[in-house]
Design an enzyme around this catalytic site. Structure first.
Site, short mmCIF file in Angstrom:
data_model
loop_
_atom_site.label_atom_id
_atom_site.label_comp_id
_atom_site.label_asym_id
_atom_site.label_seq_id
_atom_site.Cartn_x
_atom_site.Cartn_y
_atom_site.Cartn_z
N LYS B 82 59.76 22.31 -61.53
CA LYS B 82 59.67 22.33 -60.06
C LYS B 82 58.75 23.49 -59.67
O LYS B 82 58.82 24.58 -60.28
CB LYS B 82 61.07 22.55 -59.49
CG LYS B 82 61.16 22.45 -57.97
CD LYS B 82 62.62 22.57 -57.53
CE LYS B 82 62.79 22.37 -56.05
NZ LYS B 82 64.21 22.39 -55.62
N SER B 157 65.63 18.78 -52.68
CA SER B 157 64.25 19.18 -52.63
C SER B 157 63.50 19.02 -53.95
O SER B 157 62.28 19.09 -53.98
CB SER B 157 64.18 20.65 -52.21
OG SER B 157 64.82 21.48 -53.17
N SER B 181 70.10 19.90 -54.17
CA SER B 181 68.69 19.55 -54.43
C SER B 181 68.37 19.10 -55.84
O SER B 181 67.26 18.65 -56.11
CB SER B 181 67.79 20.73 -54.06
OG SER B 181 67.70 20.84 -52.67
#
Lengths: 96, 472
Positions: B82, B157, B181
């Site tokens: 990420k 996210s 997330s």
């Protein structure tokens, strides 16, 4: 939660270094995300006598064990100082 | 073996093929590169693809393994990160315009550990701006599309981390979870996402959102892969004072435990009564499957759990504002309207309200510990609603804060407040073909049990590791 006041919008815009026109102030005033309703709803929880926490699980600071040991000799300490005067470490004047 | 057949295998299976010299890391890296190239225009899962490094690292891995230096199950396995995670000399943008030129000076500790284990970095994965949102809309880096239906959001996210793994564009990935997330996008994309106990994976070199609720964890095809990844990334680092100094277990140690005699808590309220009927039915079918394999069901009353999401949000927005305050002053105009607005909201939380939220948190943790006494883990849906379309969650001038998808984190956020280990895994599909997430949440520091239970379920069902047709 109620809509923001125009002054509150100007204040938070200032925090973010943003210039807003009066129209934009009015627009943002009504653009509440509803997120703050969560904060409001917590007021209903009785937390009398509950200590606040910082984390959910234990947090350990990483320190060595506090055990007495042999201190350095005075001469060794003074040998590491940039400037000495007799048995003392000389430092710059910090107070006039 | 076709690229799709190869790339839809788990990291564990690929690791076995590599260790027995039936598969070359170079071959696997080349197939991954081709899949990234094929899927990137469709899904937009990546922000930066490390094409040259991927090939180079694979060649190095091949040489080492040929020379008899096999490092372990992740050696030669492609992993994505990420874009909140620092990689030396690469940009960590956090999916924002603010940090688009932010070059990291050192590897995050999890990156050091992945490299030491021989994992091969594929690149940085797209996310919601600063990880401060639950959809896969990003006005700076582009939206991430769901491999199961490109009109739908992946949730966020960790949007790209989930989409890439589901599409075979990374065998495994790293996500972060502050309100769900990791687990929400895992549920929406049909993969396995694990939020460890708070503090087990240190966060040195990973951007903060809400320091007391941020968790770093694996997103993979299977629970076994998550356990293998945990064995590499978990552990203390002095730069993260919240990381635990406990001696950690082998996270694969309970993979063979099975379901017999396991005490599963089934909340009698909140989670099930609020869930969409199709989601409810799929999760209850999973519960029945586990019961038929010997798990014992215990009904648990937890009427107080509804406050979990509110505590999660109150702490999150206050801490997020503290994290962003200076940056917001300097570069406020570079934030998207949606994130800036949330930070503005955070600025309005008073110190008294923050402390009250932390008191409410302490009370909730105590209530949860009492409810968990005598059970091994809770079984719930991951999210209450079906995955909305990107169009429905996209902010517009007329609709700056869309209501669609707002319910997504209702079930996940409570476990960020309590810090318990929590995993989402696929347990079926809705009538329109979208994955459904089953969430298992265990006792703090009993991460191996959660991974073991998820693995046991995946061994007796066929819901994990399925290939979306858009990815073939």
């Amino acid at each position: 939660m109620e809509s923001l006041t125009a002054d509150e919008v100007r204040y938070i815009a200032k925090l973010a270094n943003l210039y807003l026109t009066e129209d934009e102030v009015e627009m943002y005033r009504h653009q509440l995300t509803g997120i703050l309703d969560h904060v409001q709803s917590l007021q209903e929880i009785d937390t009398e006598g509950v200590e606040p926490t910082g984390h959910a699980t234990e947090v350990n600071t990483v320190l060595r064990d506090d055990e007495p040991g042999t201190p350095l000799e005075r001469d060794q300490v003074l040998a590491n100082a940039p400037s000495t005067s007799g048995e003392f470490i000389r430092v710059r004047t910090v107070l006039d | 073996m076709s690229d799709t057949e190869l790339l839809m295998k788990s990291a564990a299976e690929l690791g076995r093929l590599i260790s027995s010299r039936k598969l070359s890391p170079v071959e696997l890296a080349a197939a991954t590169s081709r899949q990234i190239e094929h899927m990137q225009p469709v899904l937009n899962a990546y922000i930066d693809v490390y094409t040259a490094e991927l090939q180079h690292s694979a060649v190095e891995a091949e040489k080492e393994i040929s020379g008899g230096n096999y490092r372990g199950p992740l050696h030669g396995i492609p992993a994505g990160l990420k874009d909140l995670v620092d990689v030396q000399a690469k940009v960590t943008s956090a999916g924002s315009a603010v940090l688009k030129n932010n070059i990291a000076t050192a590897d995050a500790t999890i990156v050091e550990r992945l490299r030491s284990a021989g994992a091969i970095l594929t690149g940085t994965l797209n996310l919601y701006e600063f990880a401060f949102g639950i959809s896969s809309i990003n006005s700076h880096t582009g939206d991430v599309k769901n491999p199961w239906n490109v009109e739908r959001m992946t949730a966020g996210s960790s949007s790209g981390s989930a989409a890439a793994v589901a599409a075979g564009a990374a065998v495994m990935s790293i996500g972060t979870d502050t309100g769900g997330s990791i687990r929400m996008p895992a549920a929406a994309c049909g993969i396995t996402g694990f939020k460890p106990t708070y503090g087990i994976v240190q966060r040195n070199g990973v951007k903060d959102l809400s320091w007391s609720q941020d968790h770093v964890g694996p997103m993979c095809r299977t629970a076994e892969d998550c356990a293998l990844m945990m064995n590499v990334i978990a552990g203390h680092h002095i730069a993260d004072p919240a990381s635990t100094t406990r001696i950690l277990p082998d996270f694969t140690s309970k993979l063979d435990r099975g379901l017999k005699g396991l005490r599963l808590g089934l909340p009698s309220d909140y989670f099930f009564e609020r869930a969409d009927p199709q989601i409810q039915a799929a999760v209850m079918a999973a519960v029945d499957t586990m019961r038929s394999e010997g798990a014992e069901l215990v009904e648990v009353d937890m009427p107080w759990v509804a406050s979990g999401r509110s505590i999660n949000v109150a702490i999150l927005i206050a801490e997020a504002f503290a994290v962003h305050e200076t940056q917001l002053e300097n570069s406020g105009h570079l934030y998207s309207d949606a994130v800036r607005q949330r930070l503005f909201d955070g600025s309005r939380v008073t110190a008294t309200e923050y402390i009250h939220a932390q008191r409410a948190r302490a009370k909730l943790c105590h209530q949860m510990a009492e409810a968990m006494a005598g059970i091994d883990m809770l079984v719930t849906p991951t999210v209450p609603v079906q995955t909305p379309s990107l169009a429905d969650v996209r902010p517009t001038l007329d609709r700056p804060t869309p209501s669609a998808g707002k319910e997504f984190p209702m079930f996940t956020g409570v476990f960020n407040v309590t810090g318990q280990p929590s995993i989402s895994l696929n347990c079926g599909f809705t009538s329109d073909g979208m994955p459904i997430g089953l969430m298992l949440s265990g006792n703090a520091f009993d991460d191996a049990a959660v991974l073991g239970t998820a693995h046991a379920y995946q061994q007796i069902t066929a819901w994990s590791g399925l290939t979306p047709t858009t990815c073939i």
